[in-house]
Design a protein around this motif. Structure first.
Motif, short mmCIF file in Angstrom:
data_model
loop_
_atom_site.label_atom_id
_atom_site.label_comp_id
_atom_site.label_asym_id
_atom_site.label_seq_id
_atom_site.Cartn_x
_atom_site.Cartn_y
_atom_site.Cartn_z
N ALA A 96 0.83 -1.21 0.00
CA ALA A 96 0.00 0.00 0.00
C ALA A 96 0.86 1.26 0.00
CB ALA A 96 -0.93 -0.01 1.21
N MET A 97 1.95 1.23 0.77
CA MET A 97 2.85 2.38 0.81
C MET A 97 3.49 2.65 -0.55
SD MET A 97 3.29 4.07 3.71
CE MET A 97 4.98 4.61 3.77
N LEU A 98 3.92 1.60 -1.21
CA LEU A 98 4.52 1.75 -2.53
C LEU A 98 3.51 2.25 -3.55
CD1 LEU A 98 6.76 -1.44 -2.63
CD2 LEU A 98 7.56 0.92 -2.65
N ALA A 99 2.28 1.72 -3.48
CA ALA A 99 1.23 2.17 -4.39
C ALA A 99 0.89 3.64 -4.13
CB ALA A 99 -0.01 1.30 -4.23
N LEU A 100 0.88 4.02 -2.85
CA LEU A 100 0.62 5.41 -2.50
C LEU A 100 1.68 6.32 -3.09
CD1 LEU A 100 -0.82 7.63 -0.87
CD2 LEU A 100 0.68 7.05 1.04
N ASP A 101 2.94 5.95 -2.96
CA ASP A 101 4.02 6.77 -3.49
C ASP A 101 3.91 6.89 -5.02
OD1 ASP A 101 6.70 8.15 -3.12
OD2 ASP A 101 7.26 6.56 -4.50
N ALA A 102 3.55 5.78 -5.66
CA ALA A 102 3.39 5.79 -7.12
C ALA A 102 2.28 6.75 -7.54
CB ALA A 102 3.08 4.39 -7.63
N LEU A 103 1.15 6.70 -6.82
CA LEU A 103 0.04 7.57 -7.17
C LEU A 103 0.31 9.03 -6.82
CD1 LEU A 103 -3.03 5.32 -6.31
CD2 LEU A 103 -2.14 5.93 -8.55
N ARG A 104 1.13 9.26 -5.82
CA ARG A 104 1.54 10.65 -5.52
C ARG A 104 2.36 11.21 -6.68
NH1 ARG A 104 0.81 13.22 -0.83
NH2 ARG A 104 0.31 12.05 1.05
N GLN A 105 3.31 10.42 -7.17
CA GLN A 105 4.13 10.88 -8.29
C GLN A 105 3.27 11.09 -9.53
OE1 GLN A 105 8.12 9.06 -8.83
NE2 GLN A 105 7.61 7.79 -7.07
N PHE A 106 2.37 10.14 -9.78
CA PHE A 106 1.46 10.27 -10.92
C PHE A 106 0.64 11.55 -10.81
CE2 PHE A 106 -3.17 9.76 -11.42
CZ PHE A 106 -3.27 9.84 -12.80
N ASN A 107 0.06 11.80 -9.63
CA ASN A 107 -0.81 12.94 -9.46
C ASN A 107 -0.05 14.26 -9.48
OD1 ASN A 107 -3.64 13.72 -9.04
ND2 ASN A 107 -2.85 14.65 -7.16
N TYR A 108 1.21 14.23 -9.10
CA TYR A 108 2.03 15.44 -9.19
C TYR A 108 2.10 15.91 -10.64
CZ TYR A 108 5.89 18.68 -8.38
OH TYR A 108 6.65 19.82 -8.31
N VAL A 109 2.16 14.95 -11.56
CA VAL A 109 2.25 15.28 -12.98
C VAL A 109 0.87 15.51 -13.59
CG1 VAL A 109 2.98 14.44 -15.25
CG2 VAL A 109 4.39 13.97 -13.23
N PHE A 110 -0.08 14.62 -13.31
CA PHE A 110 -1.38 14.67 -13.96
C PHE A 110 -2.34 15.65 -13.28
CE2 PHE A 110 0.29 11.24 -16.25
CZ PHE A 110 -0.58 10.84 -17.24
N GLY A 111 -2.20 15.83 -11.99
CA GLY A 111 -3.01 16.82 -11.28
C GLY A 111 -4.51 16.60 -11.35
N VAL A 112 -4.94 15.33 -11.19
CA VAL A 112 -6.37 15.02 -11.35
C VAL A 112 -7.06 14.64 -10.05
CG1 VAL A 112 -6.16 14.34 -13.77
CG2 VAL A 112 -5.76 12.64 -11.98
N MET A 113 -6.30 14.54 -8.94
CA MET A 113 -6.90 14.21 -7.65
C MET A 113 -6.51 15.26 -6.62
SD MET A 113 -6.66 10.05 -7.27
CE MET A 113 -4.92 9.88 -7.69
N ASP A 114 -7.45 15.67 -5.80
CA ASP A 114 -7.17 16.62 -4.74
C ASP A 114 -6.41 15.93 -3.62
OD1 ASP A 114 -8.50 18.64 -6.09
OD2 ASP A 114 -10.44 18.13 -5.19
N GLU A 115 -5.76 16.73 -2.80
CA GLU A 115 -4.96 16.18 -1.69
C GLU A 115 -5.80 15.40 -0.70
OE1 GLU A 115 -1.66 15.93 -0.75
OE2 GLU A 115 -1.44 16.37 -2.87
N GLU A 116 -7.09 15.65 -0.67
CA GLU A 116 -7.95 14.95 0.28
C GLU A 116 -7.97 13.44 0.05
OE1 GLU A 116 -12.40 15.21 -1.47
OE2 GLU A 116 -11.38 17.13 -1.31
N PHE A 117 -7.59 13.02 -1.17
CA PHE A 117 -7.57 11.59 -1.46
C PHE A 117 -6.32 10.91 -0.91
CE2 PHE A 117 -10.47 13.21 -4.71
CZ PHE A 117 -11.52 12.31 -4.57
N PHE A 118 -5.35 11.69 -0.49
CA PHE A 118 -4.09 11.13 -0.01
C PHE A 118 -4.03 11.21 1.51
CE2 PHE A 118 -3.36 12.35 -4.34
CZ PHE A 118 -2.57 11.33 -4.85
N PRO A 119 -3.47 10.18 2.16
CA PRO A 119 -3.27 10.26 3.60
C PRO A 119 -2.42 11.48 3.94
CG PRO A 119 -2.82 8.04 2.80
CD PRO A 119 -2.99 8.92 1.59
N THR A 120 -2.71 12.10 5.06
CA THR A 120 -1.95 13.27 5.46
C THR A 120 -0.53 12.88 5.84
OG1 THR A 120 -2.56 13.05 7.78
CG2 THR A 120 -4.04 14.34 6.38
#
Length: 468
Positions: free
Chosen positions: A391-415
């Motif tokens: 889950a941690m690795l998937a989270l990091d992957a989706l953070r990097q993805f979203n940094y570029v794509f910008g399609v999810m708000d921060e509320e979707f990510f654990p604080t």
């Protein structure tokens, strides 16, 4: 991985080698503010935004300049048709443009407007005249002498018989393919004083002047839609390099056409879709996702089905984040099963694939395919194994993805507060494993955290951590 970029000049992939180390200076042609933006404009702006975001993710300092053309034939015509002052037209549609950028999360560092740079434009033109690259016509208009620049046509690959500029005053030009740098005043038009009389800038001169004003004589990337290659960018290059006597732009980058059910958008066909209407109907996140689901150099066709697919794919991404959040909230286990370790390794390899795709001319479509493979693992494996490290690795992957794509708000990510507590717990478990001399497992935890961007600092008695 070496970032490679497709250069319209020469039409080939080239390694990104910047003028200044770890700094990318970029100029993108913005809109002429005489009408509402359409969805094709949105694609261009979002495509370059993703390029900027990825370069920043890779550690580059990026400076993006995007102009606003606030004086032009189209603006004057709109004012005459509506009976409004030209400044009222400009202010109204500039507001529409800036609101659209804000909704699409497109950030621009500098937004120069033509009318704020008239003095610099006049100085630029005078230098071209002094060097023999421009001439003053009887009307007071000033034209660039295309024959004075031998490599004209090299960027666009056009031949002399294709150099029609589509401009007035052809009779007063030395050659019909010479283009206007300064347009003499006509009654009823706005004007500025110049050494050649009342008038206003031509279209092309503004970008050369303002890009040098904010980025220097030579910069890294000049971009825009593919329709700007000729004549706009060809003319910009000619006047700039004629003045400088050296290379002006290192990489020319162009976004391909957006079509409507396989037809080019045009007012005559009545198929232009205003960007503000598309934003209301589909939302900024869905539009961004849809824009980036295709490589920027590939044509993108608008239809309701493709937008619906983008909306559904984005929902799946958000649902996967809910699973990841719930697994992380449960906290770490003392070990991972063999099948969990295989999932972890798969995620690490898929993240490498994401970077490989983005490094090869910012291929967002291919990069997106790797992210969806990770999402599939979340649904098929992590959801049931409840493996914290996966889950941690998937989270990091989706953070990097979203940094570029910008399609999810921060509320979707654990604080970060939650993540800090979780990582502290993982480190404590690893300390206990080391105390029991279970080094294989403790090394495995180190490797997994390192892949997620977390560096472990070991001392004799315990370990601490920091983000890399």
């Amino acid at each position: 991985m070496q970032v490679r970029i497709f250069n319209t000049m020469g039409k080939k992939l080239q390694p990104l080698e910047t003028v200044e180390p770890q700094t990318v200076k970029m100029y993108v042609c913005g809109p002429t503010v005489y009408d509402y933006l359409h969805i094709g404009h949105g694609r261009t702006f979002v495509a370059f935004d993703a390029i900027v975001r990825y370069l920043k993710l890779r550690g580059y300092n990026v400076i993006r300049v995007q102009n606003i053309t606030d004086i032009d034939d189209k603006i004057i015509k709109k004012a005459q048709e509506t009976g409004k002052d030209w400044t009222e037209i400009v202010d109204f549609y500039t507001k529409d443009y800036l609101e659209a950028l804000n909704q699409l999360k497109v950030e621009i560092d500098q937004h120069p407007r033509v009318t704020y740079h008239i003095k610099e434009i006049i100085d630029f033109i005078q230098k071209l005249i002094d060097k023999g690259h421009a001439y003053v016509a009887q009307s007071g208009s000033v034209y660039f002498d295309v024959d004075s620049f031998p490599s004209y046509g090299l960027l666009s690959g056009t031949k002399k018989e294709e150099w029609n500029q589509g401009e007035e005053f052809i009779k007063e030009k030395k050659n019909p393919y010479d283009f206007a740098l300064w347009k003499a005043w006509k009654p009823g038009e706005p004007y500025w004083e110049s050494p050649w009389g009342k008038g206003r800038p031509g279209w092309h001169i503004e970008c050369s002047t303002m890009s040098m004003r904010y980025l220097g004589e030579t910069f890294d990337i000049h971009g825009g839609g593919i329709d700007l290659v000729f004549p706009h960018h060809e003319n910009e290059r000619a006047q700039s390099e004629a003045l400088l006597g050296k290379e002006w732009v290192k990489y020319w980058v162009h976004v391909s056409y957006l079509t409507i059910r396989k037809e080019k958008m045009s007012k005559s066909l009545g198929n232009i879709i205003p960007l503000n209407e598309a934003l209301k109907k589909w939302g900024p996140a869905t539009l961004r996702y849809w824009y980036l689901s295709s490589h920027y150099r590939s044509s993108l066709d608008f239809n309701e089905e493709s937008l619906e697919q983008a909306k559904n794919a984005l929902t799946r991404l958000k649902d996967s984040m809910s699973i990841i959040r719930s697994v992380i909230k449960e906290g770490p286990k003392y070990y991972s099963k063999d099948e969990d370790i295989q999932v972890q390794r798969s995620i690490i390899e898929l993240v490498k694939g994401f970077h490989a795709a983005m490094s090869e001319d910012f291929d967002t479509a291919k990069a997106l395919s790797y992210i969806h493979e990770i999402v599939s693992l979340v649904f098929s494996k992590v959801q049931y194994s409840r493996d914290f490290m996966s889950a941690m690795l998937a989270l990091d992957a989706l953070r990097q993805f979203n940094y570029v794509f910008g399609v999810m708000d921060e509320e979707f990510f654990p604080t970060y507060e939650m993540l800090n507590k979780v990582i502290d717990a993982v480190i404590e478990i690893r300390n206990q494993l080391r105390a029991k001399k279970m080094y294989d497992l403790s090394d495995q935890i180190r490797a997994i955290l390192s892949a997620a961007g977390i560096k472990i600092l070991d001392s004799k008695d315990k370990s601490t951590w920091r983000f890399e």
